[in-house]
Design an enzyme around this catalytic site. Structure first.
Site, PDB file in Angstrom:
ATOM      1  N   HIS A  98       0.790   1.095  -1.181  1.00 44.54           N
ATOM      2  CA  HIS A  98       1.877   0.594  -0.353  1.00 44.54           C
ATOM      3  C   HIS A  98       2.911  -0.098  -1.232  1.00 44.54           C
ATOM      4  O   HIS A  98       2.582  -0.675  -2.266  1.00 44.54           O
ATOM      5  CB  HIS A  98       1.340  -0.374   0.705  1.00 44.54           C
ATOM      6  CG  HIS A  98       2.358  -0.760   1.727  1.00 44.54           C
ATOM      7  ND1 HIS A  98       3.295  -1.744   1.490  1.00 44.54           N
ATOM      8  CD2 HIS A  98       2.613  -0.287   2.973  1.00 44.54           C
ATOM      9  CE1 HIS A  98       4.074  -1.858   2.557  1.00 44.54           C
ATOM     10  NE2 HIS A  98       3.684  -0.985   3.472  1.00 44.54           N
ATOM     11  N   GLU A 170       7.390   6.023   3.189  1.00 44.93           N
ATOM     12  CA  GLU A 170       7.884   4.751   3.699  1.00 44.93           C
ATOM     13  C   GLU A 170       9.021   4.266   2.808  1.00 44.93           C
ATOM     14  O   GLU A 170       8.769   3.691   1.739  1.00 44.93           O
ATOM     15  CB  GLU A 170       6.756   3.706   3.715  1.00 44.93           C
ATOM     16  CG  GLU A 170       5.616   4.065   4.640  1.00 44.93           C
ATOM     17  CD  GLU A 170       4.704   2.877   4.887  1.00 44.93           C
ATOM     18  OE1 GLU A 170       4.495   2.532   6.053  1.00 44.93           O
ATOM     19  OE2 GLU A 170       4.212   2.283   3.914  1.00 44.93           O
TER      20      GLU A 170
END
Length: 255
Positions: A98, A170
């Site tokens: 992430h 993302e």
């Protein structure tokens, strides 16, 4: 042509006590959506709630994941959790790379590659996050950034019949409070580019989800795009009713 079965899930990041996690799971488990075939639901709690969440959702079709894992099976890695420990806690999925891990904890493409390979080696699914920073986006370097991260993540995987790797695009500029939701057409274009990189690298398709300020207003426009295989949701899904509401919207739109 078979209908798309989107992944729809959420990571709680550093949120929820065990009691709050239990309340969320009770609401989800009581919903008919917990056993639906139209979408693959998943929830990624913090490590402190992982055992409880896995137990609470064990009788459903909802996948449970961990937010990170080390590449080693065991050893002197203080503060880390191994893939074997993740598996022992009841998870079947691991979120890797992430942007917050990359930015604030200095995770490199090399670390993401090692973690991805370790996770799938133990039969867990790897959910690899990739994304462009605002600087890369404004400089027109989105495609190059996504190519670099995607190729790196796949570089050490030893492919077996049941190896499962999922990507989530993302955009870093789209995540969190104050994030700017990506235009669905832009997101779809970038997902298509990532899929082309995957096909060129390993000769097989892999799912690519979209994450970044997904909310009840844009979830359907994103999920129904041809190259978006699901949604990875943040704060809009931290409330169980909000999460289930998004799942219902997407399923109804695709029916």
């Amino acid at each position: 042509m078979t209908a798309k079965r989107p992944f729809i899930g959420t990571s709680w990041k550093m949120n929820k006590t065990r009691a709050e996690a239990a309340a969320f799971c009770a609401t989800v488990a009581a919903s008919r959506l917990a056993d639906c075939e139209a979408a693959q639901l998943f929830v990624i709690p913090p490590f402190t709630a992982l055992v409880e969440v896995a137990g609470a959702l064990a009788g459903t079709k909802v996948l449970v994941g961990a937010q990170n894992a080390h590449w080693a099976d065991a050893g002197a890695w203080t503060g880390e959790i191994s893939p074997l420990q993740v598996k022992d806690a009841g998870a079947t999925l691991v979120e890797i790379g992430h942007s917050e891990r990359r930015t604030f904890f200095n995770e490199t493409d090399q670390a993401v590659a090692l973690k991805t390979a370790a996770v799938v080696r133990h039969g867990l699914a790897a959910l690899v996050c990739i994304g462009d920073t605002r600087e890369e986006y404004e400089a027109g370097e989105t495609d190059a950034a996504l190519r670099r991260q995607t190729e790196a993540a796949l570089s050490k995987v030893e492919w077996q019949e049941d190896t499962r790797v999922i990507f989530a695009y993302e955009p870093v500029w789209s995540i969190g409070e104050g994030g700017t939701p990506a235009d669905p057409a832009f997101a779809d274009e970038k997902q298509a580019a990532v899929k082309a990189v995957i096909e060129a690298a390993i000769g097989r398709p892999l799912p690519v989800l979209y994450g970044g300020s997904v909310n009840p207003e844009n979830c359907v426009a994103l999920a129904t795009r041809p190259h978006i295989d699901g949604l990875f949701i943040g704060r809009s899904a931290w409330d169980a009713a909000g999460y289930l509401g998004i799942v219902r919207q997407v399923i109804d739109a695709m029916a």
